[in-house]
Design a protein around this motif. Structure first.
Motif, PDB file in Angstrom:
ATOM      1  N   TYR A 280       0.678  -1.369   0.158  1.00  0.00           N
ATOM      2  CA  TYR A 280       0.417   0.001   0.017  1.00  0.00           C
ATOM      3  C   TYR A 280       0.992   1.289  -0.128  1.00  0.00           C
ATOM      4  O   TYR A 280       1.104   2.212  -0.657  1.00  0.00           O
ATOM      5  CB  TYR A 280      -0.706   0.070   1.042  1.00  0.00           C
ATOM      6  N   GLY A 291      -1.937   3.813  -4.239  1.00  0.00           N
ATOM      7  CA  GLY A 291      -1.634   3.377  -2.729  1.00  0.00           C
ATOM      8  C   GLY A 291      -0.937   5.201  -2.353  1.00  0.00           C
ATOM      9  O   GLY A 291      -1.723   6.461  -2.723  1.00  0.00           O
ATOM     10  N   TRP A 413      -8.743  -3.883  -0.009  1.00  0.00           N
ATOM     11  CA  TRP A 413      -7.947  -2.416  -1.236  1.00  0.00           C
ATOM     12  C   TRP A 413      -8.729  -2.202  -2.273  1.00  0.00           C
ATOM     13  O   TRP A 413      -8.847  -0.823  -2.798  1.00  0.00           O
ATOM     14  CB  TRP A 413      -6.750  -2.434  -0.819  1.00  0.00           C
ATOM     15  N   GLU A 414      -8.637  -2.315  -3.032  1.00  0.00           N
ATOM     16  CA  GLU A 414      -9.805  -2.474  -4.480  1.00  0.00           C
ATOM     17  C   GLU A 414     -10.927  -1.977  -4.203  1.00  0.00           C
ATOM     18  O   GLU A 414     -11.411  -1.324  -4.737  1.00  0.00           O
ATOM     19  CB  GLU A 414      -9.555  -3.763  -5.423  1.00  0.00           C
ATOM     20  N   SER A 419      -9.113   2.908  -0.775  1.00  0.00           N
ATOM     21  CA  SER A 419      -8.616   3.257   1.168  1.00  0.00           C
ATOM     22  C   SER A 419      -8.591   2.284   1.357  1.00  0.00           C
ATOM     23  O   SER A 419      -9.446   1.470   0.951  1.00  0.00           O
ATOM     24  CB  SER A 419     -10.199   3.981   1.064  1.00  0.00           C
ATOM     25  N   PRO A 420      -8.213   1.977   2.679  1.00  0.00           N
ATOM     26  CA  PRO A 420      -8.190   0.950   3.775  1.00  0.00           C
ATOM     27  C   PRO A 420      -8.248   0.798   4.359  1.00  0.00           C
ATOM     28  O   PRO A 420      -8.712   0.329   5.127  1.00  0.00           O
ATOM     29  CB  PRO A 420      -6.734   1.209   3.844  1.00  0.00           C
ATOM     30  N   VAL A 423      -9.492  -2.492   5.297  1.00  0.00           N
ATOM     31  CA  VAL A 423      -8.923  -3.115   5.365  1.00  0.00           C
ATOM     32  C   VAL A 423      -9.396  -3.446   7.381  1.00  0.00           C
ATOM     33  O   VAL A 423      -8.928  -4.384   7.827  1.00  0.00           O
ATOM     34  CB  VAL A 423      -7.450  -2.897   5.295  1.00  0.00           C
TER      35      VAL A 423
END
Length: 470
Positions: A280, A291, A413-414, A419-420, A423
């Motif tokens: 990332y 990222g 993530w995709e 944006s994480p 996650v």
């Protein structure tokens, strides 16, 4: 600890320094191996061992071999656990370290696909499986050396030393790759993510060959250990089990499940803060899945800075767990991990300062949650099945957490369009599972490591006497 009988010779005791170094060296090599293989799996293995017209296919093939070790680890936990609970901790730890060291060293001398075709790829897979097999017995043995030789009231503190192998392995492994990238720079400069011809030819082999130095030190230290008094008494009293796996599954199934889920959040956090964060952090801001856009060297140095907090708070966690209890300490820390997962996006949105704060907080929590595991998991099981039980819990959790976390994280993530935040939600959800396991479990701080099978469960499965009879 029971006093020796009058007139009997005192039981040999391992010096504190020998116990701490012997428990630390193996896990340092374990995590060092993980980091150098993970780095090589991205930088060079797709080109050298998995040639394909599609770079993505080659990369996925490389990662598949990386994941193969996760499959081998539970098998190693069963085999080395059986040996450790039957023959003793010292002999088993020497064998596991030697197996791991030989496999890692041999990766450094393998021919490439261009030189040996599919044989080279097959040998890489074989060595990776051997690494995973050996690692399956490494952690639990190191944790037992630390905790079974710890003085009263300091088991959690001693149990943090095997855990220190994670940050030390990270710094040594990534530092060595950065050094080789600086010594063998490509046209893009001293950046290992753009390897030069010399780096592809021989530079990547140096970290694998260097592992022989650490293995030699570890073997020397471990060969000087004496067997723990706890195991010696169990063997002398005829408490050694003929089939530790059968005993632990039948008599300690609840502890196996709880131990696996207690470790889950730790594994997920660890792999998100190391493997996922590196992907990332290096992904371009204008990529299809954007990222943070940092260069390889810059972000690895940021990670190393964060890992310093990992190391420091691993040591801090030991005295906390000894004073307040493993369960109480981990309940609060796991609750903090739940909150941390939910604030990923706001933190990272603050820019470089926020990214550094994200890394520092993540690795701080990692140290606080990882440290007490060195004492807690062994304390869940009696001496006769402690190596097997703690090893299976630790390595089953590696499959549920470590093996799948990177793939789930990339998918989320995709799904988050770069944006994480999803996650982070995933991390929080796994921490809730760990929190549930902790609430269902019991405190182990005051458990005596001399407790036998019958005292804990009433189990009376056949044992093996000191002379080997049934």
């Amino acid at each position: 600890m029971p006093a020796p009988a009058p007139g009997s010779a005192p039981t040999p005791v391992n010096p504190r320094s020998r116990v701490l170094v012997a428990s630390l060296i193996g896990t340092t090599i374990e995590f060092y191996d993980f980091y150098i293989y993970a780095t090589a799996a991205v930088l060079v293995f797709p080109q050298l061992f998995f040639p394909s017209s599609d770079p993505t296919t080659a990369l996925l093939s490389s990662f598949a071999v990386f994941g193969a070790a996760m499959v081998a680890r539970p098998i190693g936990a069963v085999v080395f656990g059986h040996l450790g609970d039957r023959l003793g901790r010292k002999k088993t730890l020497v064998v596991s370290l030697l197996t791991m060291g030989v496999a890692t060293f041999l990766i450094g001398v393998l021919p490439t696909y261009a030189q040996a075709g599919w044989v080279a790829t097959a040998l890489l897979v074989l060595m990776r499986l051997a690494q995973g097999f050996a690692l399956g017995g490494e952690w639990s043995g190191a944790a037992l050396v630390a905790t079974e030789n710890a003085p009263s009231g300091k088991r959690a503190l001693y149990g943090t030393f095997p855990q220190l192998g994670a940050p030390l392995g990270f710094v040594i492994g990534n530092g060595l790759f950065l050094l080789m990238g600086a010594l063998l720079p490509s046209a893009a400069g001293a950046d290992p993510s753009q390897p030069s011809d010399a780096f592809l030819d021989w530079g990547w082999r140096v970290p694998f060959l260097f592992s022989a130095v650490m293995v030699a030190i570890g073997l020397w230290v471990r060969s000087r250990l004496v067997e723990s008094a706890v195991f010696t008494r169990t063997r002398a009293s005829g408490g050694v089990r003929r089939l530790p796996l059968a005993t632990v599954v039948r008599g300690h199934g609840r502890q196996l499940v709880l131990g696996t889920f207690i470790m889950l959040a730790t594994y997920v956090l660890f792999y998100l803060m190391t493997t996922f964060s590196l992907s990332y952090g290096r992904a371009a801001k204008d990529a299809a899945v954007p990222g943070l856009g940092y260069g390889y060297t810059t972000f690895v140095l940021m990670l190393i800075f964060g890992v310093l907090f990992f190391a420091a708070f691993t040591l801090v966690s030991g005295p906390l767990a000894d004073r307040y209890g493993r369960r109480t300490t981990l309940i609060w820390i796991t609750a903090a991990i739940v909150v941390f997962g939910l604030v990923w996006a706001p933190l990272i949105g603050l820019g470089t300062l926020g990214v550094v704060l994200w890394l520092v907080l993540g690795f701080t929590l990692m140290g606080l949650t990882f440290g007490p595991m060195g004492a807690l998991l062994p304390e869940l099981f009696p001496t006769s099945v402690r190596y097997t039980g703690s090893g299976i819990s630790y390595n089953l959790s590696s499959i549920l957490g470590a093996a799948v976390a990177p793939f789930i994280a990339v998918a989320l993530w995709e799904a988050g369009d770069g944006s994480p935040w999803l996650v982070g939600v995933y991390l929080s959800a796994m921490a809730v599972l760990t929190l549930t396991a902790l609430l269902l479990g019991k405190e182990t701080r005051h458990v005596s490591l001399d407790d036998d099978e019958t005292a804990r469960t009433g189990d009376r499965t056949p044992s093996v006497t000191a002379t080997g009879g049934s």
